[in-house]
Scaffold this active site. Structure first.
Site, short mmCIF file in Angstrom:
data_model
loop_
_atom_site.label_atom_id
_atom_site.label_comp_id
_atom_site.label_asym_id
_atom_site.label_seq_id
_atom_site.Cartn_x
_atom_site.Cartn_y
_atom_site.Cartn_z
N ASP A 30 22.34 20.74 67.91
CA ASP A 30 22.87 19.85 66.89
C ASP A 30 23.80 20.66 65.99
O ASP A 30 23.64 21.86 65.84
CB ASP A 30 21.74 19.20 66.06
CG ASP A 30 22.18 17.90 65.42
OD1 ASP A 30 21.77 16.83 65.91
OD2 ASP A 30 22.96 17.95 64.44
N GLU A 155 13.22 2.44 68.31
CA GLU A 155 12.62 3.32 67.32
C GLU A 155 11.21 2.80 67.04
O GLU A 155 10.96 1.60 67.05
CB GLU A 155 13.46 3.33 66.04
CG GLU A 155 14.76 4.05 66.26
CD GLU A 155 15.62 4.14 65.01
OE1 GLU A 155 15.09 4.11 63.90
OE2 GLU A 155 16.85 4.23 65.16
N CYS A 260 21.41 -0.13 65.57
CA CYS A 260 22.07 -0.50 66.84
C CYS A 260 22.51 -1.96 66.97
O CYS A 260 23.68 -2.20 67.23
CB CYS A 260 21.20 -0.07 68.00
SG CYS A 260 21.18 1.72 68.12
N1 LIG Z 1 18.51 5.06 67.46
C1 LIG Z 1 18.09 4.51 68.58
O1 LIG Z 1 16.95 4.09 68.67
C2 LIG Z 1 19.00 4.35 69.76
C3 LIG Z 1 20.30 4.81 69.74
N2 LIG Z 1 21.12 4.66 70.83
C4 LIG Z 1 22.46 5.22 70.81
O2 LIG Z 1 22.33 6.64 70.95
C5 LIG Z 1 23.30 7.33 70.17
C6 LIG Z 1 22.63 8.26 69.20
O3 LIG Z 1 21.88 7.50 68.29
P1 LIG Z 1 20.89 8.19 67.24
O4 LIG Z 1 20.02 9.14 67.97
O5 LIG Z 1 20.28 7.12 66.44
O6 LIG Z 1 21.96 9.00 66.37
P2 LIG Z 1 21.79 9.87 65.06
O7 LIG Z 1 22.95 9.56 64.23
O8 LIG Z 1 20.40 9.72 64.52
O9 LIG Z 1 21.89 11.37 65.60
C7 LIG Z 1 23.03 11.89 66.18
C8 LIG Z 1 22.96 13.42 66.04
O10 LIG Z 1 24.07 13.99 66.72
C9 LIG Z 1 24.47 15.15 65.99
N3 LIG Z 1 25.83 15.55 66.39
C10 LIG Z 1 27.01 15.03 66.02
N4 LIG Z 1 28.02 15.67 66.63
C11 LIG Z 1 27.46 16.61 67.44
C12 LIG Z 1 27.97 17.57 68.34
N5 LIG Z 1 29.27 17.71 68.55
N6 LIG Z 1 27.10 18.37 68.99
C13 LIG Z 1 25.77 18.26 68.80
N7 LIG Z 1 25.22 17.36 67.95
C14 LIG Z 1 26.05 16.54 67.29
C15 LIG Z 1 24.36 14.72 64.56
O11 LIG Z 1 24.31 15.83 63.69
C16 LIG Z 1 23.03 13.91 64.60
O12 LIG Z 1 21.92 14.74 64.33
C17 LIG Z 1 24.16 6.22 69.54
O13 LIG Z 1 25.24 5.97 70.39
C18 LIG Z 1 23.23 5.02 69.51
O14 LIG Z 1 23.93 3.80 69.54
C19 LIG Z 1 20.69 4.07 71.98
C20 LIG Z 1 19.41 3.62 72.08
C21 LIG Z 1 18.45 3.73 70.99
O1 LIG Z 2 20.38 0.44 71.26
C1 LIG Z 2 19.48 0.70 70.51
O2 LIG Z 2 19.52 1.50 69.60
C2 LIG Z 2 18.16 0.02 70.64
O3 LIG Z 2 18.21 -1.19 69.83
C3 LIG Z 2 17.01 -1.94 69.81
O4 LIG Z 2 15.92 -1.15 69.33
P1 LIG Z 2 15.63 -0.94 67.75
O5 LIG Z 2 16.88 -1.19 66.98
O6 LIG Z 2 14.98 0.39 67.65
O7 LIG Z 2 14.53 -1.99 67.33
P2 LIG Z 2 14.05 -3.45 67.79
O8 LIG Z 2 12.58 -3.41 67.86
O9 LIG Z 2 14.78 -3.98 68.95
O10 LIG Z 2 14.42 -4.32 66.49
C4 LIG Z 2 15.76 -4.49 66.05
C5 LIG Z 2 15.79 -5.49 64.91
O11 LIG Z 2 15.52 -6.81 65.38
C6 LIG Z 2 14.52 -7.40 64.58
N1 LIG Z 2 13.74 -8.33 65.44
C7 LIG Z 2 13.24 -7.91 66.64
C8 LIG Z 2 12.54 -8.79 67.46
C9 LIG Z 2 12.34 -10.11 67.05
O12 LIG Z 2 11.72 -10.95 67.74
N2 LIG Z 2 12.85 -10.50 65.86
C10 LIG Z 2 13.55 -9.65 65.03
O13 LIG Z 2 14.00 -10.06 63.95
C11 LIG Z 2 13.69 -6.26 64.05
O14 LIG Z 2 13.02 -6.63 62.87
C12 LIG Z 2 14.77 -5.23 63.81
O15 LIG Z 2 15.37 -5.44 62.56
C13 LIG Z 2 16.68 -2.35 71.26
O16 LIG Z 2 15.45 -3.06 71.28
C14 LIG Z 2 16.56 -1.13 72.18
O17 LIG Z 2 16.35 -1.55 73.51
C15 LIG Z 2 17.88 -0.34 72.10
O18 LIG Z 2 17.78 0.82 72.87
#
Ligand SMILES: NC(=O)C1=CN([C@@H]2O[C@H](COP(=O)(O)OP(=O)(O)OC[C@H]3O[C@@H](n4cnc5c(N)ncnc54)[C@H](O)[C@@H]3O)[C@@H](O)[C@H]2O)C=CC1
Ligand SMILES: O=C(O)[C@H]1O[C@H](OP(=O)(O)OP(=O)(O)OC[C@H]2O[C@@H](n3ccc(=O)[nH]c3=O)[C@H](O)[C@@H]2O)[C@H](O)[C@@H](O)[C@@H]1O
Length: 442
Positions: A30, A155, A260
């Protein structure tokens, strides 16, 4: 395999820890020094159930290392996952600068042939640009295969989702690279979809947009239920039993938030606009969601006339339970609107206060004691369905508040329970209960 993960955010860290647990040698890189320093001590920079024990275990065994040094991290990797952020720009499009910078760093520091696998959510066509970056910048004698491998974890249940996901999507042009990725995931025994890169990129956006659509749809039905005297709980139950519809993501509430759904729905609308294909359905989904965020403050205004000088208890700051993430949390909109109306706000959350404080500052009071939040409040607004809130005995509202008036944005309580108490209760898509008395018991 020697695996490097770029980005120690939610996705990057879970990926790194879980592949180390599977026996691979993993380096997680990172750019934020403080994050890496915490991680080297075995501390996660964010809350995710089950993550820290796995982190500590794999650090101790030497399977997992952290670094801020691209040369050290990328030099001899066999597979590199890009899991950096892809935040929203002001116009709703995706900021891909972190993706490109990570790609430059990879191209400049590799010393072996490598598969570069994009886990971050990126618009269709981005992996083509990443390929171009490697063609232009990598050492000429090395081979780089670019693969799309979008992430579907949620998450709060990220570790479980890694092991028990519904599918793994691999988008690749080169069957050899696709096969190596399949081998990597095979031990998880999760169905694997191998497809072309653009379809893989689209599967991710279409999935998130569809889930968001389901939520906005049920929220519209809930609002309609209130108008015609139906009960959304009964409606969801009846609808969800149809396997073609399914009961998941049919929970009505104050709308979706998080890092997201809001950004990915806007990005897909942008993407469609770029190819002259207005995505009117998704535009409506976004509009309905924004409207839903303001629903409870509108209802409170209707009840009180003015909210000026009223003391509000906002219960829940995180965008959903089991996370300390407040990115695009509905609580933020609720608090902003309450402050604009002249209310005083005390917010309760078990773990998200530090993150919320960074965004909201000192304009409200914070507490991790739910009773403290309710003390002398004129009304309570439930924004997150934490267990601590769902299991709060209803007596507490009566004992601590000036008047027990609850605006429940997550339908945490059964109406039959509320009806046993002298509580005024406004929820989503269900009849309002006005100060029910013990005499009105069901
Ligand atoms: N948060 C989630 O639950 C999910 C996120 N995603 C996708 O995954 C991606 C990442 O999401 P998050 O983990 O939430 O992001 P985040 O914003 O929490 O973390 C991203 C990290 O990448 C680091 N970073 C930035 N530039 C960098 C570089 N050049 N080299 C190494 N590290 C670097 C940042 O310092 C930060 O710690 C996004 O595209 C998001 O849409 C997909 C599914 C679930
Ligand atoms: O691309 C992403 O980052 C992720 O986005 C969501 O995951 P997340 O945002 O962690 O959480 P969810 O549990 O899906 O909830 C998202 C939002 O929808 C709301 N929600 C969810 C379900 C529901 O029935 N009603 C509702 O209002 C939740 O309160 C929350 O605000 C997707 O569920 C994941 O599959 C995906 O990987």
């Amino acid at each position: 395999m020697r695996i490097t993960v770029a980005g120690a955010g939610n996705v990057g860290l879970v990926t790194a820890v879980c592949f180390a647990e599977a026996g691979h040698q993993v380096t997680c890189l990172d750019t934020q020094k403080e994050k890496i320093e915490m991680l080297e001590k075995g501390q996660s920079p964010f809350f995710e159930p089950g993550l820290e024990p796995l982190l500590e275990k794999n650090l101790a065994s030497g399977k997992l290392r952290f670094s801020t040094n691209p040369r050290q991290a990328y030099r001899d990797a066999e597979i590199i996952f890009i899991a950096v952020g892809t935040p929203e720009k002001k116009d709703g499009s995706v900021d891909l600068s972190y993706i490109y910078i990570a790609s430059y760093h990879i191209a400049e520091n590799i010393e072996n042939d490598v598969i570069v696998c994009t886990k971050s959510t990126v618009p269709v066509g981005t992996n083509e640009i990443i390929k171009q970056i490697f063609q232009n910048r990598k050492p000429r004698h090395l081979k780089v295969d670019v693969v799309s491998n979008p992430e579907f974890l949620r998450e709060g249940s990220a570790i479980m989702d890694f092991y028990l996901g519904d599918r793994i999507v691999i988008g690749a042009d080169n069957p050899e690279a696709a096969s190596i990725m399949e081998q990597l995931y095979l031990p998880l025994k999760i169905p694997i979809v191998v497809t072309d890169i653009k379809s893989a990129e689209m599967i991710k956006y279409a999935s998130n947009a569809f889930l968001a659509t389901k939520i906005s749809f049920i929220n519209e039905i809930a609002n309609l239920c209130e108008k015609v005297g139906a009960n959304i709980e009964e409606v969801c139950y009846g609808m969800g039993m149809d396997k073609r519809i399914g009961a998941n993501y049919l929970q009505p509430g104050v709308g979706y938030g998080g890092s997201c759904f809001p950004k990915d729905t806007k990005a897909l609308v942008q993407l469609a606009g770029n190819v002259q294909h207005p995505f009117e359905l998704l535009e409506s989904v976004i509009k309905v969601n924004q409207h839903q965020h303001s629903l409870l403050v509108r209802k409170a205004k209707e009840m009180f006339g003015s909210l000026k000088g009223k003391k509000a208890a906002v219960l829940g700051l995180a965008f959903k339970p089991e996370t300390d993430d407040v990115r695009e949390a509905v609580s933020l909109t609720i608090i902003k609107e309450l402050l604009e109306e002249g209310s005083m706000v005390t917010a309760y959350d078990p773990i998200a206060i530090p993150n919320a404080h960074k965004l909201i500052g000192n304009s409200i009071e914070y507490t991790t004691n739910i009773h403290e939040a309710l003390k002398e409040a004129d009304f309570a607004v439930i924004a997150t369905e934490w267990d601590q809130i769902k299991h709060l005995p209803l007596d507490a509202y009566i004992a601590y508040m000036k008047e027990p008036i609850i605006f429940d944005g997550r339908n945490c309580y059964a109406l039959k329970d509320i009806q046993r108490y002298p509580i005024t209760y406004v929820s989503i898509g269900r009849p309002t209960i006005l100060n029910a008395k013990p005499a009105q018991r069901l």
